[in-house]
Design a protein around this motif. Structure first.
Motif, short mmCIF file in Angstrom:
data_model
loop_
_atom_site.label_atom_id
_atom_site.label_comp_id
_atom_site.label_asym_id
_atom_site.label_seq_id
_atom_site.Cartn_x
_atom_site.Cartn_y
_atom_site.Cartn_z
N PHE A 838 34.18 40.08 -34.43
CA PHE A 838 34.17 40.60 -35.79
C PHE A 838 33.00 41.56 -35.94
CE2 PHE A 838 35.87 36.17 -36.62
CZ PHE A 838 37.19 36.58 -36.80
N ALA A 839 33.14 42.50 -36.84
CA ALA A 839 32.06 43.45 -37.05
C ALA A 839 30.87 42.80 -37.73
CB ALA A 839 32.55 44.64 -37.87
N ASP A 840 31.12 42.03 -38.79
CA ASP A 840 29.99 41.47 -39.54
C ASP A 840 30.32 40.17 -40.25
OD1 ASP A 840 31.71 42.51 -41.39
OD2 ASP A 840 30.19 43.62 -42.53
N TRP A 841 31.17 39.34 -39.66
CA TRP A 841 31.43 38.02 -40.24
C TRP A 841 30.36 37.06 -39.73
CZ3 TRP A 841 37.21 36.14 -40.34
CH2 TRP A 841 37.96 36.99 -41.18
N TRP A 842 29.77 36.30 -40.60
CA TRP A 842 28.85 35.27 -40.17
C TRP A 842 28.65 34.23 -41.27
CZ3 TRP A 842 26.80 40.33 -40.81
CH2 TRP A 842 25.98 40.51 -41.93
N ASN A 880 39.63 50.60 -39.22
CA ASN A 880 38.86 51.83 -39.01
C ASN A 880 37.46 51.67 -39.60
OD1 ASN A 880 40.16 51.90 -41.65
ND2 ASN A 880 39.35 53.99 -41.85
N GLN A 881 37.35 51.00 -40.74
CA GLN A 881 36.04 50.77 -41.34
C GLN A 881 35.24 49.73 -40.57
OE1 GLN A 881 36.37 50.01 -45.56
NE2 GLN A 881 37.89 51.64 -45.84
N GLU A 882 35.96 48.74 -39.99
CA GLU A 882 35.26 47.76 -39.14
C GLU A 882 34.63 48.46 -37.95
OE1 GLU A 882 35.08 44.21 -39.94
OE2 GLU A 882 35.57 45.34 -41.75
N ALA A 883 35.35 49.41 -37.36
CA ALA A 883 34.80 50.16 -36.24
C ALA A 883 33.56 50.94 -36.66
CB ALA A 883 35.86 51.11 -35.67
N ALA A 884 33.60 51.48 -37.87
CA ALA A 884 32.46 52.27 -38.36
C ALA A 884 31.19 51.42 -38.47
CB ALA A 884 32.81 52.88 -39.71
N GLU A 895 32.46 58.15 -31.17
CA GLU A 895 33.60 58.07 -30.24
C GLU A 895 33.73 56.68 -29.65
OE1 GLU A 895 34.68 61.28 -27.44
OE2 GLU A 895 32.84 62.23 -28.18
N ASP A 896 32.60 56.10 -29.26
CA ASP A 896 32.62 54.75 -28.67
C ASP A 896 33.01 53.71 -29.71
OD1 ASP A 896 31.90 55.74 -26.22
OD2 ASP A 896 29.76 55.37 -26.49
N ALA A 897 32.50 53.90 -30.94
CA ALA A 897 32.87 52.95 -32.00
C ALA A 897 34.37 52.99 -32.26
CB ALA A 897 32.10 53.28 -33.27
N TRP A 898 34.95 54.19 -32.24
CA TRP A 898 36.40 54.30 -32.44
C TRP A 898 37.18 53.60 -31.34
CZ3 TRP A 898 39.46 54.58 -36.19
CH2 TRP A 898 40.82 54.93 -36.01
N LYS A 899 36.65 53.61 -30.15
CA LYS A 899 37.31 52.93 -29.04
C LYS A 899 37.32 51.41 -29.24
CE LYS A 899 36.25 56.51 -25.62
NZ LYS A 899 35.47 56.86 -24.41
N PHE A 900 36.39 50.91 -30.09
CA PHE A 900 36.38 49.47 -30.36
C PHE A 900 37.71 48.99 -30.93
CE2 PHE A 900 31.62 48.17 -30.86
CZ PHE A 900 31.33 48.76 -29.65
N LEU A 934 36.43 57.20 -39.34
CA LEU A 934 35.37 56.22 -39.55
C LEU A 934 34.81 56.27 -40.97
CD1 LEU A 934 33.52 56.53 -36.12
CD2 LEU A 934 35.13 54.77 -36.83
N SER A 935 35.27 57.20 -41.75
CA SER A 935 34.80 57.31 -43.13
C SER A 935 35.45 56.26 -44.00
CB SER A 935 35.13 58.70 -43.67
OG SER A 935 34.95 58.75 -45.07
#
Length: 1009
Positions: A838-842, A880-884, A895-900, A934-935
């Protein structure tokens, strides 16, 4: 000379003689005569498509001796002159519970139950009841038999609807004799479902578990037949094998379950007769392609009272369309040349059957197809078409006598003959006494009498001057009685009349009791015959709306197809060495990316889409999803459910598919839940909205299986009584893995050894029993099946990698892995293919207290293949926002974040050769964004899967308008139906189950669905 005796006398003889029990002792005298009936001058339907006018049906000792126009009537025959009447084969219902005990659902078992509670040599699972033989439990129920006979049925197949494997059913006649003479076919079919019924056992707890249980039972039965019986006696498997050569019936819950049943049957060479719920029209092409026969109920849903606009919001478009289209289902199936039988099953009130049948005919089912589905087809499906379902020489005398065509709305069912024994509802020889009469009292007073109504239920009225007074009328066997009251005419009071009707003279004579108490004579003569009023056809129905794919909001009227197109002058995120290309073109043909570059020339006629100012990416890949799964995501009853497969229960109608296309997702990895250490096998799908479940599956996709660690596996939050299933501690989880893989290794070695043995040397050897769950674990060790593991705590992550190293395989993916930043180096050394987080679940439960938002970035910098997943239907629309967030928390390059959310999950799933980047030769899974994906302001304008436009923002706006228009049309149609007297019900709130790893939540469905 032909003897004519009364119906009553015939019945008495028939009961006493023809149906005396042959094996029972006789106490008293007997009458050895054999009865013969001749039904003459009738229009006889010898089968569903053949009728003979002015014909004779000759019945002797319960069987048809002859039928036709030139049949010679024997001297000893009891003759029924049925001029103007019609005879049809009696109906057959092959999905009934008539004469069997009621299935009683138990109270929910609060305590875990791992294996059967039945004592004896039965199957380990209570839901497998193959030993049940309905013939052993069948008993005559005269009241229910009469109810069915009034509907035209003469035979039914009785099924005990309890369990996944339900044992064998029995085909019986609806007579009033002893059971011995009514059982037409013992073990008429074997029966299955996906409902475990009265079983108190925990397993199966899901639809995919029920399918796996059936699949394993077939394999166990095969092993048992091939020699397993030498090792153990199993009552259930023995009975299962004995029922393999009879018809097989599978009760399904909806059209998608029907497709699953057909697929399961083909695995084992079984062409099931599938009983559905009447929604086959929603997937008619796929239903036809199965080649199965079907049992179709006529249980049409009631409409809704939508007069309250706020309550109307709670009814989905899907529910409205189901109400409208269900009556057309049988007709649509017939036109598609699908074999089906009709049933009374699922009707709360069986008397609705005739009404619903006529409605189905009014909605496109031909009378011929209806008769076929009630007579010949059900008989053929059970292999008894040479005994019932037709009226031919030598067959049982099961037929009905009607006043008109059996499906005519004015028809009256007069008699139902079962095995040559008549049940009479109305005397076929009854006179039509309707008309206008003059009643003469003692040749002094004349009263006008009018008899109207239906022929078999006449109504009478007399006239006092010009005012009609209703008369209570009773007319049976030529005997006439009625009474009326005069309030003005002298003598005032109640007149009571009895008399006898003379057919030839068309008059009634009898005695009358006057208001004074004196008796007098009366005679009534016919002045004019009754003229039936022409009744307007009030059942005219407007043509139904279109069937959508799926049949709900945002469904297609015609499925979209691939066509060549060029997206020109867009900012293209290739995910390849070329990086992000400004002002570039992408050319697509035949569902594949043909060319990427600038100023691409395309053939004339190719659609060109202007990408100026827009961003083009490959489709998002959700590595961890639980959408589009039917009947629970967890098979939670055991520590291992490796045998279950998400692929068995794909729900192609899940609205989340469309919603996630609107968020740019084109591929989803559908995972089993995290209730057990070894979960079920997963399925990769493409979000091909509107396609059938099978067509959603990614072709030749790599196979994965869900493992789990942590609180869910040891049942930390399941309740105080959940202390039976092993493991209950984290230490026990490791032991489960070690034990199962040890067993699987030994099992695999035994199987390989047996299979390598020369066939000639196998004589006398007992085969190694095939076990689906150990097959799966063996495939893991053979690197044919890959693990994706639900994980949080570093110690458990290390533990599973240690187990994997001990057995010579690698963990493919750790999913969630919120403490991955602590063990990233060890994961890399182990050879983990991916970390899906997860991008920011805790902090949502104890074992994730140490999660940090920099987790993904840290693992990425260590060199792991990192992705962000959803595990949530709502989050998946914003991946897409999670990748951002990886850019914000850790400074990962865009670019790397988008590949996530694209290339990295493709690599985890071993499908990077097809998806995950924009490269010539790959699948044209593309998303055109209004700006940088990513916006937080970015949204998909178009989403393509395999070069097919499945989501278009402009088209979405039109679909929303279409939904409103369609809802308004159907609301008006329901209001009209209500005004015409059709039954309606109050709306209820519509809920959808949204699944996660460790459970589900329910949300209110949006009104447009």
């Amino acid at each position: 000379m032909i003897k004519k005796i009364t119906l009553l006398l015939g019945i008495l003889f028939y009961v006493k003689v023809a149906f005396s029990q042959q094996t029972f002792p006789v106490n008293g005298t007997t009458d050895p005569r054999h009865l013969t009936y001749a039904l003459i001058n009738a229009t006889i339907y010898t089968d569903y498509k053949t009728s003979i006018s002015a014909a004779t049906l000759l019945v002797r000792d319960g069987a048809i001796e002859d039928v036709g126009q030139s049949v010679k009537v024997p001297d000893d025959a009891i003759v029924y002159d049925l001029k103007g009447k019609m005879i049809f084969p009696s109906f057959i219902d092959i999905f009934s519970d008539y004469g069997l005990p009621e299935v009683k659902k138990p109270f929910p078992n609060e305590n875990p139950q791992m294996v059967t509670a039945l004592k004896g040599a039965y199957n380990w699972n209570q839901a497998i009841r193959s030993e049940y033989d309905a013939a052993n439990y069948f008993s005559v129920d005269t009241k229910k038999a009469d109810e069915l006979k009034k509907l035209g049925f003469g035979a039914v197949q009785s099924i005990y609807r309890d369990g996944v494997a339900r044992g064998t059913s029995v085909l019986v006649l609806l007579g009033n004799q002893k059971e011995h003479e009514l059982i037409l076919k013992k073990n008429s079919a074997a029966n299955f479902s996906l409902d475990k019924g009265s079983s108190t056992q925990d397993y199966p707890s899901s639809e995919m578990g029920a399918i796996a249980l059936i699949r394993q039972t077939y394999l166990d039965a095969k092993w048992y037949a091939e020699g397993g019986y030498k090792k153990e006696f199993n009552i259930t498997l023995d009975a299962f094998n004995k029922s393999q050569d009879i018809p097989q019936i599978f009760e399904a819950g909806d059209k998608q379950q029907e497709l699953r049943a057909a697929q399961l049957g083909k695995e084992f060479g079984k062409n099931y007769i599938i009983k559905g719920i009447g929604d086959e029209y929603e997937r008619l092409n796929e239903i036809k392609e199965t080649g199965n026969a079907y049992i179709v109920p006529l249980n049409f849903p009631e409409g809704y009272d939508l007069s309250d606009p706020y309550e109307a919001i709670n009814i989905s478009l899907r529910q409205m369309k189901r109400w409208e289209l269900a009556p057309y289902n049988a007709g649509m199936m017939a036109k598609s040349q699908i074999d089906f039988a009709l049933t009374t099953a699922d009707l709360k009130n069986k008397t609705d059957f005739t009404k619903n049948l006529r409605r189905a005919i009014n909605c496109g089912l031909s009378a011929e197809d209806a008769l076929k589905a009630l007579t010949f087809t059900p008989a053929k499906l059970l292999g008894v078409e040479n005994r019932i379902g037709q009226l031919k020489k030598g067959m049982l005398a099961n037929f009905i006598v009607t006043s008109k065509n059996v499906f005519d709305k004015e028809n009256i069912l007069l008699q139902n003959w079962v095995q040559g024994f008549p049940t009479t509802f109305h005397d076929p020889a009854a006179s039509d006494i309707r008309g206008n009469y003059s009643i003469r009292i003692n040749d002094q007073k004349t009263i006008r009498l009018k008899i109207g109504g239906e022929m078999y239920s006449p109504e009478a009225s007399v006239f006092e001057d010009t005012v009609a007074a209703k008369a209570n009328l009773d007319f049976q066997d030529k005997v006439f009685s009625f009474q009326f009251e005069f309030k003005k005419t002298e003598p005032k009071g109640v007149y009571r009349l009895t008399g006898t009707y003379n057919d030839s003279l068309k008059k009634i004579t009898g005695k009358m009791l006057l208001p004074s108490g004196a008796w007098t004579n009366w005679i009534a003569r016919l002045d004019s015959s009754f003229i039936s009023p022409v009744k307007p056809d009030t059942v005219k129905r407007t043509p139904p709306g279109n069937v959508y794919y799926p049949d709900m909001a945002f469904g297609w009227t015609t499925l979209p197809t691939a066509k060549p197109f060029l997206i020109r002058n867009a900012t293209v995120w290739t995910n390849e060495n070329e990086g992000i290309l400004a002002n570039a073109d992408v050319y697509v043909t035949n569902g594949k990316i043909k060319q990427v570059g600038k100023n691409i020339t395309v053939p004339e006629g190719t659609e060109v889409i202007d990408g100026t100012g827009k961003h083009l990416t490959c489709g998002i890949i959700d590595e961890h999803s639980h959408i589009a799964i039917s009947g629970q995501v967890n098979e939670s009853a055991q520590s291992s459910s490796a045998e279950v497969r998400v692929s068995d229960v794909i729900d192609a109608d899940d609205i989340q598919i469309y919603r996630q296309l609107a968020g740019g997702v084109t591929t989803s990895h559908l995972l089993h839940g995290s209730a057990n250490a070894i979960g079920g096998q997963t399925q990769i799908i493409k979000l091909r909205w509107g396609q059938s479940p099978e067509k959603l599956k990614l072709e030749n996709a790599p196979r994965f299986i869900k493992f789990a660690l942590g609180e869910n596996v040891k049942q930390s939050h399941w309740g105080d009584k959940q202390v039976v299933r092993f493991p209950q501690t984290r230490m026990g989880v490791e032991q489960v893995y070690s034990d199962y893989f040890t067993r699987a290794r030994e099992y695999s070695q035994e199987r390989k050894k047996y299979n390598a043995t020369d066939i000639k040397l196998r004589v006398g050897l007992i085969p190694v029993r095939q076990q689906l769950e150990l097959d799966a674990l063996s495939d893991i060790m053979d690197k044919k099946l890959f693990i994706t593991c639900h994980s949080y705590v570093q110690s458990e992550i290390n533990m599973l990698m240690h187990v994997a190293d001990s057995f010579g395989f690698k963990v493919n993916t750790f999913t969630h892995i919120l403490e991955g930043y602590k063990v990233a180096d060890k994961m890399k050394a182990h050879g983990v293919s991916g970390a899906s987080s997860f991008a920011d679940w805790w902090a949502y439960k104890f074992e994730v207290y140490e999660a940090i938002p920099y987790n993904g970035a840290i693992m990425h910098k260590i060199g792991l293949n990192v992705s962000f997943n959803s595990d949530d239907a709502e989050m998946a629309r914003r991946l897409n926002q999670e990748a951002a967030k990886a850019v914000k928390y850790g400074g990962v390059k865009e670019e790397d974040a988008w590949k996530f959310v694209t290339l990295n999950p493709a690599k985890m799933l071993h499908i990077e050769n097809r998806v995950g980047s924009i490269l010539a030769g790959k699948d044209a899974d593309l998303v055109l964004w209004n700006e940088n994906p990513l916006s937080i302001y970015a949204f998909p304008i178009q989403t393509y899967v395999d070069g097919i436009l499945y989501f278009d923002k402009e088209n979405d706006a039109e679909l929303r308008k279409q939904v409103i228009t369609e809802r308004q049309r159907l609301m008006q149609k329901m209001a009209d139906a209500k005004n015409k007297g059709e039954a309606v019900r109050k709306p209820g709130m519509t809920m959808q189950e949204i699944s996660h790893c460790d459970g589900s939540e329910f949300i209110i469905m949006n009104k447009v669905e």
